[in-house]
Design a protein around this motif. Structure first.
Motif, PDB file in Angstrom:
ATOM      1  N   SER A 258      48.911 -15.974  11.534  1.00 25.36           N
ATOM      2  CA  SER A 258      49.465 -15.138  10.466  1.00 25.36           C
ATOM      3  C   SER A 258      50.982 -15.259  10.410  1.00 25.36           C
ATOM      4  CB  SER A 258      49.078 -13.670  10.690  1.00 25.36           C
ATOM      5  OG  SER A 258      49.646 -12.842   9.689  1.00 25.36           O
ATOM      6  N   TYR A 259      51.495 -15.273   9.187  1.00 24.26           N
ATOM      7  CA  TYR A 259      52.931 -15.285   8.999  1.00 24.26           C
ATOM      8  C   TYR A 259      53.383 -14.255   7.972  1.00 24.26           C
ATOM      9  CZ  TYR A 259      57.597 -17.173   9.257  1.00 24.26           C
ATOM     10  OH  TYR A 259      58.940 -17.316   9.506  1.00 24.26           O
ATOM     11  N   LYS A 260      52.483 -13.458   7.448  1.00 24.32           N
ATOM     12  CA  LYS A 260      52.824 -12.608   6.307  1.00 24.32           C
ATOM     13  C   LYS A 260      53.813 -11.506   6.690  1.00 24.32           C
ATOM     14  CE  LYS A 260      49.771  -8.989   7.249  1.00 24.32           C
ATOM     15  NZ  LYS A 260      50.049  -7.527   7.198  1.00 24.32           N
ATOM     16  N   ASP A 261      53.723 -10.940   7.886  1.00 25.53           N
ATOM     17  CA  ASP A 261      54.674  -9.903   8.276  1.00 25.53           C
ATOM     18  C   ASP A 261      56.065 -10.486   8.450  1.00 25.53           C
ATOM     19  OD1 ASP A 261      52.643  -8.053   8.234  1.00 25.53           O
ATOM     20  OD2 ASP A 261      52.383  -7.984  10.406  1.00 25.53           O
ATOM     21  N   ARG A 262      56.154 -11.671   9.063  1.00 25.64           N
ATOM     22  CA  ARG A 262      57.462 -12.300   9.225  1.00 25.64           C
ATOM     23  C   ARG A 262      58.046 -12.696   7.874  1.00 25.64           C
ATOM     24  NH1 ARG A 262      55.640 -16.228  13.941  1.00 25.64           N
ATOM     25  NH2 ARG A 262      53.630 -15.324  13.333  1.00 25.64           N
ATOM     26  N   TRP A 263      57.185 -13.171   6.967  1.00 18.66           N
ATOM     27  CA  TRP A 263      57.691 -13.471   5.636  1.00 18.66           C
ATOM     28  C   TRP A 263      58.252 -12.209   4.984  1.00 18.66           C
ATOM     29  CZ3 TRP A 263      57.221 -11.574   0.860  1.00 18.66           C
ATOM     30  CH2 TRP A 263      57.868 -12.301  -0.143  1.00 18.66           C
ATOM     31  N   LEU A 264      57.518 -11.122   5.051  1.00 19.23           N
ATOM     32  CA  LEU A 264      57.935  -9.879   4.402  1.00 19.23           C
ATOM     33  C   LEU A 264      59.245  -9.363   5.002  1.00 19.23           C
ATOM     34  CD1 LEU A 264      57.021  -7.824   2.273  1.00 19.23           C
ATOM     35  CD2 LEU A 264      55.755  -6.636   4.071  1.00 19.23           C
ATOM     36  N   LEU A 265      59.365  -9.412   6.319  1.00 17.53           N
ATOM     37  CA  LEU A 265      60.564  -8.895   6.978  1.00 17.53           C
ATOM     38  C   LEU A 265      61.792  -9.767   6.734  1.00 17.53           C
ATOM     39  CD1 LEU A 265      58.878  -7.794  10.302  1.00 17.53           C
ATOM     40  CD2 LEU A 265      60.142  -6.268   8.772  1.00 17.53           C
ATOM     41  N   THR A 266      61.593 -11.055   6.509  1.00 14.64           N
ATOM     42  CA  THR A 266      62.735 -11.924   6.266  1.00 14.64           C
ATOM     43  C   THR A 266      63.101 -12.011   4.785  1.00 14.64           C
ATOM     44  OG1 THR A 266      61.248 -13.847   6.274  1.00 14.64           O
ATOM     45  CG2 THR A 266      62.423 -13.354   8.319  1.00 14.64           C
ATOM     46  N   HIS A 267      62.155 -11.712   3.894  1.00 12.73           N
ATOM     47  CA  HIS A 267      62.416 -11.814   2.465  1.00 12.73           C
ATOM     48  C   HIS A 267      62.584 -10.461   1.784  1.00 12.73           C
ATOM     49  CE1 HIS A 267      61.288 -15.949   3.168  1.00 12.73           C
ATOM     50  NE2 HIS A 267      61.628 -16.252   1.941  1.00 12.73           N
ATOM     51  N   ARG A 268      61.886  -9.434   2.281  1.00 15.17           N
ATOM     52  CA  ARG A 268      61.988  -8.118   1.651  1.00 15.17           C
ATOM     53  C   ARG A 268      62.124  -7.007   2.693  1.00 15.17           C
ATOM     54  NH1 ARG A 268      58.888  -6.899  -3.678  1.00 15.17           N
ATOM     55  NH2 ARG A 268      60.784  -5.634  -3.777  1.00 15.17           N
ATOM     56  N   PRO A 269      63.111  -7.133   3.576  1.00 17.00           N
ATOM     57  CA  PRO A 269      63.270  -6.090   4.605  1.00 17.00           C
ATOM     58  C   PRO A 269      63.577  -4.724   4.013  1.00 17.00           C
ATOM     59  CG  PRO A 269      65.187  -7.543   4.559  1.00 17.00           C
ATOM     60  CD  PRO A 269      64.135  -8.186   3.701  1.00 17.00           C
ATOM     61  N   HIS A 270      64.285  -4.681   2.878  1.00 13.13           N
ATOM     62  CA  HIS A 270      64.610  -3.383   2.290  1.00 13.13           C
ATOM     63  C   HIS A 270      63.353  -2.649   1.820  1.00 13.13           C
ATOM     64  CE1 HIS A 270      68.968  -3.244   2.392  1.00 13.13           C
ATOM     65  NE2 HIS A 270      69.015  -4.513   2.021  1.00 13.13           N
ATOM     66  N   LEU A 271      62.369  -3.379   1.311  1.00 10.88           N
ATOM     67  CA  LEU A 271      61.141  -2.731   0.871  1.00 10.88           C
ATOM     68  C   LEU A 271      60.404  -2.122   2.058  1.00 10.88           C
ATOM     69  CD1 LEU A 271      59.290  -2.088  -1.511  1.00 10.88           C
ATOM     70  CD2 LEU A 271      58.131  -4.270  -1.116  1.00 10.88           C
ATOM     71  N   VAL A 272      60.416  -2.816   3.197  1.00 14.55           N
ATOM     72  CA  VAL A 272      59.805  -2.264   4.411  1.00 14.55           C
ATOM     73  C   VAL A 272      60.558  -1.017   4.862  1.00 14.55           C
ATOM     74  CG1 VAL A 272      59.271  -2.705   6.833  1.00 14.55           C
ATOM     75  CG2 VAL A 272      58.913  -4.506   5.129  1.00 14.55           C
ATOM     76  N   LEU A 273      61.889  -1.080   4.868  1.00 12.88           N
ATOM     77  CA  LEU A 273      62.681   0.081   5.272  1.00 12.88           C
ATOM     78  C   LEU A 273      62.484   1.237   4.300  1.00 12.88           C
ATOM     79  CD1 LEU A 273      65.979  -1.743   6.277  1.00 12.88           C
ATOM     80  CD2 LEU A 273      64.306  -0.712   7.825  1.00 12.88           C
ATOM     81  N   ASP A 274      62.333   0.929   3.033  1.00 14.71           N
ATOM     82  CA  ASP A 274      62.045   1.953   2.026  1.00 14.71           C
ATOM     83  C   ASP A 274      60.751   2.678   2.384  1.00 14.71           C
ATOM     84  OD1 ASP A 274      61.951   3.469  -0.304  1.00 14.71           O
ATOM     85  OD2 ASP A 274      61.333   1.796  -1.580  1.00 14.71           O
ATOM     86  N   GLY A 275      59.710   1.899   2.701  1.00  8.01           N
ATOM     87  CA  GLY A 275      58.441   2.513   3.079  1.00  8.01           C
ATOM     88  C   GLY A 275      58.541   3.305   4.373  1.00  8.01           C
ATOM     89  N   LEU A 276      59.327   2.816   5.320  1.00  5.70           N
ATOM     90  CA  LEU A 276      59.489   3.520   6.590  1.00  5.70           C
ATOM     91  C   LEU A 276      60.187   4.859   6.390  1.00  5.70           C
ATOM     92  CD1 LEU A 276      59.297   3.482   9.714  1.00  5.70           C
ATOM     93  CD2 LEU A 276      61.503   2.291   9.725  1.00  5.70           C
ATOM     94  N   LEU A 277      61.262   4.877   5.606  1.00  5.97           N
ATOM     95  CA  LEU A 277      61.967   6.135   5.355  1.00  5.97           C
ATOM     96  C   LEU A 277      61.120   7.082   4.520  1.00  5.97           C
ATOM     97  CD1 LEU A 277      65.533   4.706   4.692  1.00  5.97           C
ATOM     98  CD2 LEU A 277      64.692   5.832   6.761  1.00  5.97           C
ATOM     99  N   LEU A 278      60.336   6.529   3.584  1.00  6.29           N
ATOM    100  CA  LEU A 278      59.399   7.361   2.830  1.00  6.29           C
ATOM    101  C   LEU A 278      58.406   8.026   3.778  1.00  6.29           C
ATOM    102  CD1 LEU A 278      57.955   8.176   0.097  1.00  6.29           C
ATOM    103  CD2 LEU A 278      56.589   6.106   0.421  1.00  6.29           C
TER     104      LEU A 278
END
Length: 427
Positions: free
Chosen positions: A110-130
């Motif tokens: 699997s590489y989807k989490d690494r792709w997401l964290l390297t390309h859309r880290p702000h979206l992940v942080l948005d979800g975390l703060l939400l």
């Protein structure tokens, strides 16, 4: 993480191994035709680009957890557990709470989490703060294990200003980095490591929602789950359900590799067949000899499963699982027993060595597959594999042993013509 052998690395399309720099850029996610991409992007997005897409915007729904329930969002870390149940359990707990974005992607295919964290880290942080605001947590942690994801996340955090992460909210945001191993992503290992211990699983109960980081109720959520949650909070459950199926709504990130013309990460709606998924990636490069489903945890299914629909119920009915959304197509000339021998050897080597049943079980499955591959197996080896495939799941402190047992069960069920060839049964 124990590296796979060369032949298995090729089978898994291991451009997804320990990559950095330009290799990450080559894995730009594409999306299925006819859908508006929610997570996929053609380049890494900085803060300004994310804000143009609405990231960090306020929720449009009055009750985020109810909206997640209406959307039918399931966790993307592997288990597919309904997200709203985990969120509500922590929200209803007493005292201080913690939320964790789990980006420790130990699954080799699997590489989807690494792709997401390297390309859309702000979206992940948005979800975390939400999540932190929704469940009432005063600490939020991003849990990582790969250098490129740490670099991207820290850079994204550095872009924050007071309008986004206001210290007055009282949310403390941390980054916690561990060595990459398969078991380090287990939610009990996550909490144990953040609390100062080794990144190894602990027995349940208690669940981490009751007693997690530093003994506090903790929501551990996969980074893709958090990204979808942020999207749902702004766009609504009905929009999320515009794609997918009734029981498996929405889109998901899939890692496609192996006998695949364009290996990579793809955002797709649930409900496409395996063959249709690979068509999005340029098609098969040879007639597939089988499929590693849901990552290595889902075992090995036969080539007829190119027609299997990729939704939770259909893949479960096929004897496997969607897991982390990774599918590797075996090349036509690959021997399923040789692959099973390599994967089971990896399981034996990667065990946390904490549970006797796991140490012995993974080693026994490894040895039986080695005998089958060498043509020296006995009827007892086959009988033992059949028994272990049914009796070992659920026996360890974490689900690691279940993955090894799934290989015993699926290979025997899906490739009977290979199992009986050349065995001996000495008296």
């Amino acid at each position: 993480m124990t590296p796979p052998t060369a032949s298995l690395a090729e089978a898994a399309g291991h451009v997804f191994g320990a990559v950095s720099g330009p290799a990450v850029d080559r894995l730009t996610a594409a999306h299925a035709p006819g859908i508006e991409p929610r997570l996929a992007a053609d380049r890494p997005l900085d803060l300004a680009a994310e804000q143009e897409r609405g990231t960090y915007g306020p929720p449009t729904c009055p009750d985020v957890i109810a909206e997640l329930e209406a959307a039918g969002l399931r966790g993307r870390g592997g288990a597919g557990f309904p997200a709203h149940i985990k969120w509500r359990g922590v929200a209803e707990a007493d005292g201080p709470r913690v939320v964790v974005a789990n980006g420790e992607e130990g699954e080799p295919s699997s590489y989807k989490d690494r792709w997401l964290l390297t390309h859309r880290p702000h979206l992940v942080l948005d979800g975390l703060l939400l999540a932190a605001r929704t469940v009432g947590a005063d600490r939020a942690v991003v849990y990582l294990s790969h250098p490129e994801t740490e670099t991207a996340v820290r850079a994204a955090i550095a872009e924050f200003d007071a309008a986004i992460l206001d210290p007055a909210t009282g949310v403390r945001l941390d980054v916690h980095v561990v060595a990459p191993t398969y078991v380090a992503g287990d939610e009990t290992a996550v909490c144990r490591s953040i609390s100062g211990g080794p990144a190894l699983p602990t027995a349940r109960p208690p669940r981490v929602g009751e007693k997690g980081v530093d003994g506090l109720p903790t929501l551990v959520s996969n980074v893709e789950t958090l990204a979808h949650a942020a999207w749902i909070a702004r766009n609504g459950a009905a929009a999320y359900r515009a794609h997918g199926t009734a029981e498996s709504p929405g889109t998901t990130l899939m890692t496609l590799s192996g006998a695949c013309a364009r290996p990579g990460v793809y955002e797709v709606p649930y409900g496409l067949t395996v063959a249709e998924l690979f068509e999005l990636a340029g098609g098969f490069t040879s007639p597939p000899a089988g499929f590693l489903m849901g990552g290595w945890f889902g075992g090995l299914l036969g080539p007829a499963h190119a027609a299997t629909v990729c939704c939770y119920d259909a893949v479960r009915a096929a004897g496997s699982g969607l897991g982390c959304g990774a599918i590797t197509a075996l090349h036509a000339d690959q021997d399923p027993l040789a692959v099973a021998a390599e994967v089971s050897a990896w399981y034996a080597a990667e065990s946390a060595q904490q549970c006797g049943v796991c140490v012995k079980g993974t080693a026994s499955i490894r040895d039986a597959f080695a005998s089958l591959g060498a043509g020296t197996a006995t009827a007892r080896d086959r009988d033992n594999l059949a028994r272990w495939g049914q009796t070992l799941p659920g026996r360890g402190a974490c689900a690691f042993l279940d993955g090894s047992a799934t290989w015993a069960r699926t290979v025997l069920a899906e490739f009977p013509e290979h199992i009986g060839a050349g065995d001996t049964d000495p008296q």
